[in-house]
Design a protein around this motif. Sequence first.
Motif, PDB file in Angstrom:
ATOM      1  N   TYR A 130       0.801  -1.216   0.000  1.00  0.00           N
ATOM      2  CA  TYR A 130       0.000   0.000   0.000  1.00  0.00           C
ATOM      3  C   TYR A 130       0.840   1.276   0.000  1.00  0.00           C
ATOM      4  O   TYR A 130       0.307   2.366   0.124  1.00  0.00           O
ATOM      5  CB  TYR A 130      -0.976  -0.028   1.182  1.00  0.00           C
ATOM      6  N   ASP A 131       2.150   1.134  -0.157  1.00  0.00           N
ATOM      7  CA  ASP A 131       2.999   2.313  -0.189  1.00  0.00           C
ATOM      8  C   ASP A 131       2.614   3.288  -1.303  1.00  0.00           C
ATOM      9  O   ASP A 131       2.558   4.503  -1.066  1.00  0.00           O
ATOM     10  CB  ASP A 131       4.474   1.892  -0.330  1.00  0.00           C
ATOM     11  N   PRO A 132       2.334   2.791  -2.522  1.00  0.00           N
ATOM     12  CA  PRO A 132       1.949   3.723  -3.586  1.00  0.00           C
ATOM     13  C   PRO A 132       0.669   4.480  -3.256  1.00  0.00           C
ATOM     14  O   PRO A 132       0.537   5.659  -3.605  1.00  0.00           O
ATOM     15  CB  PRO A 132       1.730   2.815  -4.804  1.00  0.00           C
ATOM     16  N   VAL A 133      -0.246   3.814  -2.586  1.00  0.00           N
ATOM     17  CA  VAL A 133      -1.495   4.477  -2.198  1.00  0.00           C
ATOM     18  C   VAL A 133      -1.198   5.633  -1.248  1.00  0.00           C
ATOM     19  O   VAL A 133      -1.708   6.751  -1.414  1.00  0.00           O
ATOM     20  CB  VAL A 133      -2.460   3.474  -1.530  1.00  0.00           C
ATOM     21  N   ILE A 134      -0.371   5.359  -0.228  1.00  0.00           N
ATOM     22  CA  ILE A 134      -0.004   6.413   0.727  1.00  0.00           C
ATOM     23  C   ILE A 134       0.648   7.584  -0.002  1.00  0.00           C
ATOM     24  O   ILE A 134       0.380   8.752   0.308  1.00  0.00           O
ATOM     25  CB  ILE A 134       0.959   5.859   1.794  1.00  0.00           C
ATOM     26  N   LYS A 135       1.470   7.270  -0.978  1.00  0.00           N
ATOM     27  CA  LYS A 135       2.138   8.318  -1.765  1.00  0.00           C
ATOM     28  C   LYS A 135       1.111   9.242  -2.423  1.00  0.00           C
ATOM     29  O   LYS A 135       1.238  10.466  -2.412  1.00  0.00           O
ATOM     30  CB  LYS A 135       2.994   7.669  -2.864  1.00  0.00           C
ATOM     31  N   GLN A 136       0.077   8.630  -3.002  1.00  0.00           N
ATOM     32  CA  GLN A 136      -0.950   9.431  -3.671  1.00  0.00           C
ATOM     33  C   GLN A 136      -1.691  10.310  -2.678  1.00  0.00           C
ATOM     34  O   GLN A 136      -1.992  11.463  -2.968  1.00  0.00           O
ATOM     35  CB  GLN A 136      -1.946   8.513  -4.394  1.00  0.00           C
ATOM     36  N   PHE A 137      -1.990   9.744  -1.505  1.00  0.00           N
ATOM     37  CA  PHE A 137      -2.673  10.545  -0.491  1.00  0.00           C
ATOM     38  C   PHE A 137      -1.786  11.694  -0.032  1.00  0.00           C
ATOM     39  O   PHE A 137      -2.242  12.825   0.132  1.00  0.00           O
ATOM     40  CB  PHE A 137      -3.094   9.678   0.702  1.00  0.00           C
ATOM     41  N   PHE A 138      -0.517  11.400   0.162  1.00  0.00           N
ATOM     42  CA  PHE A 138       0.379  12.464   0.601  1.00  0.00           C
ATOM     43  C   PHE A 138       0.393  13.602  -0.414  1.00  0.00           C
ATOM     44  O   PHE A 138       0.342  14.788  -0.052  1.00  0.00           O
ATOM     45  CB  PHE A 138       1.800  11.944   0.812  1.00  0.00           C
ATOM     46  N   ALA A 139       0.457  13.249  -1.682  1.00  0.00           N
ATOM     47  CA  ALA A 139       0.492  14.279  -2.731  1.00  0.00           C
ATOM     48  C   ALA A 139      -0.731  15.185  -2.652  1.00  0.00           C
ATOM     49  O   ALA A 139      -0.627  16.412  -2.814  1.00  0.00           O
ATOM     50  CB  ALA A 139       0.582  13.615  -4.104  1.00  0.00           C
ATOM     51  N   SER A 156      -3.319  20.364  -0.799  1.00  0.00           N
ATOM     52  CA  SER A 156      -4.312  21.070   0.006  1.00  0.00           C
ATOM     53  C   SER A 156      -3.664  21.956   1.058  1.00  0.00           C
ATOM     54  O   SER A 156      -4.318  22.807   1.646  1.00  0.00           O
ATOM     55  CB  SER A 156      -5.243  20.063   0.703  1.00  0.00           C
ATOM     56  N   MET A 157      -2.395  21.710   1.356  1.00  0.00           N
ATOM     57  CA  MET A 157      -1.705  22.490   2.383  1.00  0.00           C
ATOM     58  C   MET A 157      -0.354  22.950   1.858  1.00  0.00           C
ATOM     59  O   MET A 157       0.701  22.516   2.344  1.00  0.00           O
ATOM     60  CB  MET A 157      -1.506  21.636   3.634  1.00  0.00           C
ATOM     61  N   PRO A 202       8.271  17.797   6.445  1.00  0.00           N
ATOM     62  CA  PRO A 202       8.344  16.815   7.540  1.00  0.00           C
ATOM     63  C   PRO A 202       7.129  16.879   8.445  1.00  0.00           C
ATOM     64  O   PRO A 202       6.584  15.839   8.841  1.00  0.00           O
ATOM     65  CB  PRO A 202       9.606  17.231   8.303  1.00  0.00           C
ATOM     66  N   GLU A 203       6.673  18.080   8.753  1.00  0.00           N
ATOM     67  CA  GLU A 203       5.509  18.224   9.625  1.00  0.00           C
ATOM     68  C   GLU A 203       4.307  17.499   9.031  1.00  0.00           C
ATOM     69  O   GLU A 203       3.559  16.815   9.733  1.00  0.00           O
ATOM     70  CB  GLU A 203       5.200  19.714   9.806  1.00  0.00           C
ATOM     71  N   LEU A 204       4.129  17.641   7.730  1.00  0.00           N
ATOM     72  CA  LEU A 204       3.010  16.993   7.055  1.00  0.00           C
ATOM     73  C   LEU A 204       3.158  15.470   7.096  1.00  0.00           C
ATOM     74  O   LEU A 204       2.184  14.739   7.337  1.00  0.00           O
ATOM     75  CB  LEU A 204       2.959  17.488   5.601  1.00  0.00           C
ATOM     76  N   HIS A 205       4.365  15.003   6.888  1.00  0.00           N
ATOM     77  CA  HIS A 205       4.603  13.554   6.958  1.00  0.00           C
ATOM     78  C   HIS A 205       4.281  13.016   8.343  1.00  0.00           C
ATOM     79  O   HIS A 205       3.637  11.967   8.474  1.00  0.00           O
ATOM     80  CB  HIS A 205       6.061  13.234   6.607  1.00  0.00           C
ATOM     81  N   TRP A 206       4.710  13.720   9.377  1.00  0.00           N
ATOM     82  CA  TRP A 206       4.417  13.263  10.734  1.00  0.00           C
ATOM     83  C   TRP A 206       2.913  13.227  10.978  1.00  0.00           C
ATOM     84  O   TRP A 206       2.382  12.268  11.552  1.00  0.00           O
ATOM     85  CB  TRP A 206       5.093  14.173  11.766  1.00  0.00           C
ATOM     86  N   ALA A 207       2.220  14.249  10.534  1.00  0.00           N
ATOM     87  CA  ALA A 207       0.774  14.312  10.770  1.00  0.00           C
ATOM     88  C   ALA A 207       0.065  13.131  10.119  1.00  0.00           C
ATOM     89  O   ALA A 207      -0.778  12.459  10.735  1.00  0.00           O
ATOM     90  CB  ALA A 207       0.228  15.628  10.225  1.00  0.00           C
ATOM     91  N   ILE A 208       0.424  12.851   8.884  1.00  0.00           N
ATOM     92  CA  ILE A 208      -0.211  11.736   8.178  1.00  0.00           C
ATOM     93  C   ILE A 208       0.170  10.407   8.825  1.00  0.00           C
ATOM     94  O   ILE A 208      -0.642   9.486   8.930  1.00  0.00           O
ATOM     95  CB  ILE A 208       0.173  11.768   6.682  1.00  0.00           C
TER      96      ILE A 208
END
Lengths: 222, 222
Positions: free
Chosen positions: A147-156, A161-162, A168-174
Motif C-alpha cells: 500500500y505504499d503507492p497508495v499512501i504516496k498518492q494521499f500524501f500528494a 491542500s496544504m 516533515p511536519e506533514l509527513h508526521w501528521a499523516i
Amino acid sequence: MGANAQIKERANQQRSLETKNKILNAAEELFSLHGFYGTSLRDISALSGVRMSLCYYHFGSKEDVLQAVVDRRADAHQQALLEPLNAYKEQFGDQPIPVDALIEAYARPIMERHLSCGNGWRNYTRLMAHLYSESAHLEPKVQVHKYDPVIKQFFAEFRRSMPHANEPELHWAIYFLRSSVINMLLDTQLVDDQSAGLCDSGDLAQVITRLKSFFSKGLQEP
Amino acid sequence: MGANAQIKERANQQRSLETKNKILNAAEELFSLHGFYGTSLRDISALSGVRMSLCYYHFGSKEDVLQAVVDRRADAHQQALLEPLNAYKEQFGDQPIPVDALIEAYARPIMERHLSCGNGWRNYTRLMAHLYSESAHLEPKVQVHKYDPVIKQFFAEFRRSMPHANEPELHWAIYFLRSSVINMLLDTQLVDDQSAGLCDSGDLAQVITRLKSFFSKGLQEP
DNA sequence: GTCTATAATGAGATAGAC
DNA sequence: GTCTATCTCATTATAGAC
C-alpha cells in the motif's frame, strides 16, 4: 477431450476453488487473531474442515498460505482506497480537496471494510495491521507491503491542500493518522477500555467523525 | 549455619541473579522482535548463553519467562511515567497544567526509554507495544496490562486542563496520542519510509517536538 | 545451580493409495 | 482432489547425576 470430461473438469475446478477459499478464510481469521507464528496449519485445518494435506497441495507451505491470504483481497482493497480519492479529484479539479474530505477518503474505506463488510474483511484488515509488526521477521519470504503507492498518492493530495505546510511536519501528521487507524484495526479495545465504554471503536460513524474532527485540527495550515 | 556456608550462599544467590538476568535480557530482546510465539526457549538459550534447562529451573515455563520480563521493569517504568506528571502537578498547584506539557509528560518518559536508555529499555518498550496485539491470546496466563491506572491519572489531568471539552472527544484524542506512541515503539519505520528518510523516528527531540505540536493542536478547547 | 540426556508433544511437510 | 499414514524435526518440559 469429450464433453463429459470437460464438464467434470469444470466441476473439479469449482470444488478446488471452494476448498481453497475455505482454507484462506480460516487462515485469514487465525493469522489475524494470533499472528503467523501463533497459528499452526493444524489449527487452520481444524477451523476450515479441510484436511491438512490439502493445504500443502493447494498452496505449498504455511508461508504460501499467508501470501495467498494477503494477495486475495489486495487489489480490491487498493481500488477501494483510491476510489473516493479519485472521485474527489474529479469533483474538485484544479482546486485542492478539503483536508477533512481527504481524511475521510483515507479512513472510511479501511474502517468500513473493518466494521461493516463482514468477518472476511474484518479479519483481512486486522491481519494487515498485525503484519506491520510481524513483517520484519517474515520478509523476504512473504511480500506484505502493498500500500505504499497508495499512501504516496494521499500524501500528494494533502500536499496540494496544504501548500504552506513544511514537508516533515506533514509527513508526521499523516503518520499519526495512519497509526491511529492501524491501532483500531487491531481491535485492542484501547479506547473502549480507557473510556469505560463511553467510546465505541466498533461504531463506524463515531470513528469517522472523531478521526475527521481531531485530525483536521492537527492538519490545519499554521 | 557457619560463616563459610553463609558466604557460599551469598555467592550462589549472586550467580543465580546474574543467570536470571542473562535469560531475561535475551528473552526481552527476542520477544520484542519476533513476538512470543515467534521465539523459542532455544533461541533465548542460544542468545543468552544459558542452558535451556536453567530457564525452566529459574522460571518454570516459557510463559513465566515472559511474565518475569514484563514484571522486571514494570515498577520503574510506572514511576518514570508518573514522575514528570507529579512534578507538573506540584509546579502548577490548583492551576491546570498546559496541554503541551501534559503531552510531553506522557510521551517523553516512554520515548526516552525507547530511544536513549540503552537496548534493555528499548527492547522492553517495544515488547510492551507488541503485547497489545498479542495479549488477547496470551491472557490470562500472562498479566500484561499494568498501565491502566497511569492512563487514568493522565486523563484526569487532561480533563482539568480542558474543562469544556466533552468527555468522549477527549478520550478519543488521548487514544490517538497513545496509538501514535505505541506505533513508534514498534520500530516499524513507517514514517521514515513514508518520507523517504526526511523524518527520523529515532530522533528523540524530533519525535517529542512533532508529538507536542501536532497533538496540542488537536487538543485545543473548541 | 549446573549439566547431560531424554521424554513428550506438536509442528511443518511428504508418500502413496484411492 | 482427497484421504490416511507417516516422516522428520523443533519445541516445551523433566529426570537425575554432579
